[in-house]
Scaffold this motif. Structure first.
Motif, PDB file in Angstrom:
ATOM      1  N   SER A  45      -4.844   3.468  -6.312  1.00 27.38           N
ATOM      2  CA  SER A  45      -5.230   3.673  -4.924  1.00 27.38           C
ATOM      3  C   SER A  45      -5.908   2.409  -4.411  1.00 27.38           C
ATOM      4  O   SER A  45      -6.525   1.663  -5.171  1.00 27.38           O
ATOM      5  N   ASN A 419     -15.354   9.784  -1.877  1.00 32.74           N
ATOM      6  CA  ASN A 419     -13.916   9.524  -1.868  1.00 32.74           C
ATOM      7  C   ASN A 419     -13.477   8.588  -0.739  1.00 32.74           C
ATOM      8  O   ASN A 419     -12.377   8.058  -0.765  1.00 32.74           O
ATOM      9  N   HIS A 420     -14.321   8.407   0.254  1.00 33.42           N
ATOM     10  CA  HIS A 420     -13.914   7.600   1.408  1.00 33.42           C
ATOM     11  C   HIS A 420     -14.450   6.175   1.373  1.00 33.42           C
ATOM     12  O   HIS A 420     -13.956   5.319   2.084  1.00 33.42           O
ATOM     13  N   ASN A 487     -12.125   4.456   4.137  1.00 26.90           N
ATOM     14  CA  ASN A 487     -10.897   5.095   4.585  1.00 26.90           C
ATOM     15  C   ASN A 487     -11.254   6.401   5.291  1.00 26.90           C
ATOM     16  O   ASN A 487     -11.527   7.407   4.649  1.00 26.90           O
ATOM     17  N   GLN A 489      -9.689   8.842   6.714  1.00 29.77           N
ATOM     18  CA  GLN A 489      -8.304   9.297   6.769  1.00 29.77           C
ATOM     19  C   GLN A 489      -8.031  10.251   7.936  1.00 29.77           C
ATOM     20  O   GLN A 489      -6.963  10.212   8.528  1.00 29.77           O
ATOM     21  N   HIS A 490      -9.012  11.079   8.282  1.00 28.12           N
ATOM     22  CA  HIS A 490      -8.725  12.101   9.281  1.00 28.12           C
ATOM     23  C   HIS A 490      -8.740  11.582  10.706  1.00 28.12           C
ATOM     24  O   HIS A 490      -8.351  12.284  11.635  1.00 28.12           O
TER      25      HIS A 490
END
Lengths: 655, 294
Positions: A45, A419-420, A487, A489-490
């Motif tokens: 990733s 996670n971001h 990131n 993401q949303h």
């Protein structure tokens, strides 16, 4: 008994397959489906990659309206792009020296296009249309540990479109200012259980228009290319074949002494074969073999005083001679790579790369030269805890050209806030072994057909000579960076920022020109600065990409910052509306260091495209306008266009 | 060897029968027909048989002799659907039958628990993963029934652009069409159509989605192990429970409930694929709660 059992099992097999419709096989039986995206095939990733990586995807390539591949790299933070002539681009991350692109590794589908014989990446020689590119990944930082020599400042990894993704038929015609005239025909289909894509391209333009005195420039490009890619999937393996051919010629300005045009004909080809296979879902290997050859033919006539070719007693004040810069190069590569997932927390990639180069040229080498190199590399990624991941890698390399062992390590540590968000710290070292021209050049012009003759002597040698330095050592870089990647993401937002400090030493900095050729490991360079990149795609209709870099250099020679941007900015905005229309705007700005008078490159591009769907055939009309904001020359002092505005029209048909 | 296998099969039948006789009520007789004999189906049979007040007989890929026929015929999987027409039972239930394939067998006394998940449920899963971020959701289909299901959802999800396209399964031409669809979308929802998605085609589909940073949703757990990102799934134990509930309903009310999608389901995610694509996704239970509106 054994026979009976076998017979029974066979019967059972036949009976069950006959009675079984396909759905039965899948009745809670996951084994029926192959695991396609195995852990060994999945890529790291982006938040865990041990380097700063930028991506130019197809959407960005299309939106940018850019026609030549090297110009795309203006979108990458800290990257200098310039053209020495209309057809001769130089791309370098963090710039440094513009004389040749010898400090970057450039790969097309894993094949290096670096030409060791002339120590350059010739962007004009790649038999590949920009339309056939799927995505480009740029590793911003030394990556010898994974990519071998020349991955000194960074790596450009061009991935072409898979035959499965290409259109059955694609036709494109482009016309524009500056005598631009391009045609592309691309076809994809099936053959022997595999898929192929074939592209034929023809490309013409007139290069820059005028020099600093307002006189016409001669730097046009005429290229015809063929590119073929074939992919075949077997049970547990995959075969990829690729080949390409390019022929064409470029024109060049007359030097004071030239009487016929010093134009160059190019003929290049390459063949690549790669086989990859899964030993298990955690163990993947590949073997690849590449071959490429370049033939350059440049022959012209010059008029000069006979003393210049070693005939001081010649009675004529001037003689006419034939000169050439012909060369032939070949390169062979073999690579084996092994990827192993030892546990969900540990993955290794290791392999060996063997390379052979050969070059022959009367002018540059008075004969031929060859070099061999071998590289062993290994990298491990390890998840230390939920929050911390680490990468360790190293490459050992030996090149026959300097006959020394080089070890290039890289270590990195990632801290994942969640996670971001992740922080990274990377330390890497890399070397660039001196190339054949630097160590073994025997460069002078061998004049032939001298007219008029004196004492029957028809040949001579130019009195200025350049000789390589066999004692050259490898250039070195050590690079430290800390970075942060987010990131969101949303909302479709990715943001990366990097602080770096690089030390380059043993630099061979002089320009490779005949009259000042003295390769020495005499210089060093320190660069530090900050880079940031933002990618925002809140919906499929919007795309926004921006980059900025600030670089501060300190060097022992001006050459080593001649190509370094002190401020470098790019932005690309694209919007799709009315379901079939796309408007894109891009802005590029780059300012050189003070030593080059803060020379700037400043341009805005606009692209408007409209697509019509006619019974399954898509017809697209696109308009591109490029506006130059300053009246500076590009890279060198004779690179001017007459008008600030240049326009292109493209018509394409997709079936 | 042959005898041993046969012996095991009889032993299993006997065991199931004994288990059913355990209760004292004179009970319903259920004939269960399995398409093949394998471990997971045997497990299913024993779960359907375990504590219940009906009597279960198991047959492999054949109907019992008409004289032995019980009250309810329970067929497992699409392949056995033709038996619905040939057998005479007061009630017939197809378990794990595809909704589209079952529709011609629809009758007063025939019902089903579908093997597929409703499109709406998979779209809810996509919505839970994307958290409402505008996206292009592609779906290729052969049977218009899936398109109709998707079409009904358009108004409910204005943030999504649905690229729904009929792609007849005819080898490489259909793969090219599917790849084109993948390239102009962000998510691909797989229908449970084996002509389109099977062991032979899945490789090309998954590699294409992965190349384009796209992801595949559905149609079942097998595809998620192969490399799809996630799917709504119903496990064999869910189907056993569904079958029991349907049979009990018949016992209590004298008729089977309408054919339906499994009411018990869960979410499965391929974490490796999610990580590699840089996708941050809630855990399975949170997604399930979102789906159920909790």
């Amino acid at each position: 008994m054994a026979d009976a059992t076998r017979h029974f099992l066979l019967l059972l097999l036949v009976a069950s397959s006959a009675a079984t419709l396909p759905s039965h096989a899948q009745l809670w039986d996951n084994e029926a489906l192959p695991v396609v995206l195995t852990p060994a095939r999945l890529k790291q990733s982006r938040s865990e990659v041990p380097a700063s990586v930028s991506v130019i995807d197809r959407q960005m390539i299309i939106a940018s309206g850019i026609r030549r591949i090297p110009e795309l790299f203006r979108l990458i933070p800290g990257t200098s792009v310039g053209a020495r002539d209309g057809w001769n681009h130089v791309v370098s991350y963090h710039g440094t020296n513009y004389r040749d692109s010898r400090r970057m590794q450039v790969l097309v589908d894993g094949r290096s296009i670096y030409q060791a014989g002339l120590a350059t990446v010739n962007w004009n020689d790649i038999p590949l249309a920009i339309e056939d590119i799927e995505r480009i990944e740029v590793v911003r930082g030394p990556s010898t540990a994974s990519y071998g020599a020349n991955a000194f400042l960074g790596v450009i990894n061009i991935i072409t479109r898979h035959p499965d993704d290409a259109d059955k038929l694609y036709l494109q015609a482009r016309k524009g200012d500056n005598q631009v005239e391009d045609y592309l025909l691309s076809h994809a289909g099936s053959f022997e259980g595999g898929k192929y894509r074939l592209s034929l391209q023809s490309r013409r333009d007139d290069g820059f228009e005028v020099n600093r005195d307002g006189e016409d420039r001669r730097d046009s490009d005429n290229s015809d290319t063929l590119n073929l890619r074939y992919e075949k999937a077997l049970d547990q393996a995959n075969i990829s074949l690729a080949m390409g051919y390019k022929q064409g010629w470029v024109t060049d300005d007359f030097a004071d002494i030239d009487v016929t045009s010093p134009d160059t004909r190019h003929r290049n080809h390459f063949v690549s074969a790669k086989m990859s296979w899964d030993l298990s879902k955690d163990h993947h290997q590949h073997l690849r073999i590449d071959y490429s050859g370049q033939k350059q033919q440049k022959e012209w006539q010059a008029v000069l005083p006979p003393a210049f070719i070693g005939q001081p007693t010649h009675p004529s004040p001037l003689v006419r001679v034939d000169a050439n810069e012909n060369s032939r190069q070949t390169r062979q590569d073999i690579e084996f790579q092994d990827t192993m997932v030892w546990s969900p927390d540990l993955k290794t990639v290791a392999g060996i790369h063997i390379k052979h180069n050969r070059v022959s040229s009367e002018t540059y080498y008075d004969g031929s030269r060859r070099s061999d190199s071998i590289q062993l590399f290994a990298n491990a990624e390890y998840r230390i805890s939920d929050h911390v991941t680490g990468n360790v890698g190293a490459s050992w390399e030996r090149d026959s050209n300097d006959n020394k062992d080089h070890l290039s390590p890289r270590v990195s540590l990632h801290y994942h806030l969640n996670n971001h968000h992740s922080f990274r710290a990377v330390y890497s070292e890399a070397v660039r072994s001196p190339d054949l021209l630097e160590t073994t050049a025997d460069w002078t012009y061998r004049a032939k057909n001298i007219t008029p003759t004196h004492n029957g002597q028809t040949t001579g040698e130019y009195v200025v000579k350049a000789t390589g330095n066999p004692d050259l050592r490898a250039e070195k870089i050590s690079s430290r960076e800390i970075g942060y990647y987010a990131n969101f993401q949303h909302i479709g937002l990715q943001w990366d920022i990097k602080l770096f400090r690089d030390h380059l030493s043993n630099l061979v900095s002089d320009s490779t020109a005949l009259d000042k050729f003295s390769p020495e490991n005499s210089n060093r360079l320190r660069q530090q600065g900050i880079e940031t990149e933002l990618d925002y795609r809140p919906s499929p209709n919007w795309l926004f990409h921006a980059s900025y870099a600030y670089i501060n250099s300190d060097t022992t020679t001006q050459n080593e910052e001649s190509f370094t941007p002190s401020n470098n900015f790019s932005a690309l905005l694209s919007y799709k509306f009315l379901s079939n229309t796309q408007l894109s705007l891009s802005r590029y700005y780059s300012q050189n260091t003070r030593r080059r008078g803060k020379n700037t490159f400043s341009r805005s591009d606009l692209r408007l495209a409209h697509t019509l769907n006619l019974r399954g055939t898509e017809v697209q009309l696109a308009y591109v306008a490029r506006y130059q904001h300053d009246d500076n020359s590009e890279l060198l002092s004779d690179n001017f266009y007459r008008e600030e505005l240049r326009q292109l029209f493209t018509l394409s048909l997709r079936y | 060897m042959k005898k041993l296998l046969k012996g095991l099969q009889y032993a299993l039948l006997l065991l199931l029968a004994v288990a059913a006789y355990g209760s004292d009520k004179p009970s319903l007789k259920v004939d269960l027909v399995l398409p093949v004999d394998n471990v997971s189906l045997r497990q299913l049979a024993s779960e359907i048989a375990s504590p219940s007040d009906y009597q279960l007989q198991v047959y492999i890929n054949e109907l019992p002799d008409p004289t032995q026929a019980g009250d309810v015929l329970l067929l497992v999987s699409d392949g056995l659907l033709p038996m619905i027409n040939s057998a005479h039972y007061p009630a017939k239930l197809a378990l794990y039958a595809n909704s589209v394939r079952f529709s011609p067998y629809r009758a007063e006394n025939a019902s089903a628990v579908y093997s597929d998940q409703p499109i709406a449920r998979q779209i809810k899963l996509i919505d839970a993963i994307l958290k409402g971020k505008p996206a292009r959701i592609a779906m290729a289909w052969e049977s218009p029934s899936y398109h109709q299901q998707l079409h009904q959802l358009t108004d409910q999800y204005p943030q999504y652009q649905f690229n729904s396209e009929q792609i007849p399964a005819d080898g490489s031409a259909s793969q090219r069409k599917l790849n084109r669809l993948i390239q102009r979308s962000d998510v691909l929802l797989a229908t449970p159509e084996q002509n389109l998605y099977n062991a032979a085609t899945i490789r090309g589909v998954l590699l294409a989605t992965y190349r384009h940073q796209n992801f595949l949703i559905g149609p079942n757990a097998g595809f998620v192990s192969a490399g799809a990102l996630a799917s709504v799934v119903s496990k064999p134990s869910d189907y056993a429970a569904e079958a029991k509930a349907m049979i009990n309903h018949y016992r209590d009310h004298g008729r089977l409930p309408m054919a339906r999608y499994p009411q018990r389901y869960s979410i499965t995610i391929n974490r490796n694929v999610a990580d590699s694509l840089g996708l941050v996704i809630d855990d399975e239970q949170s997604l399930l709660n979102t789906l159920r509106g909790q």
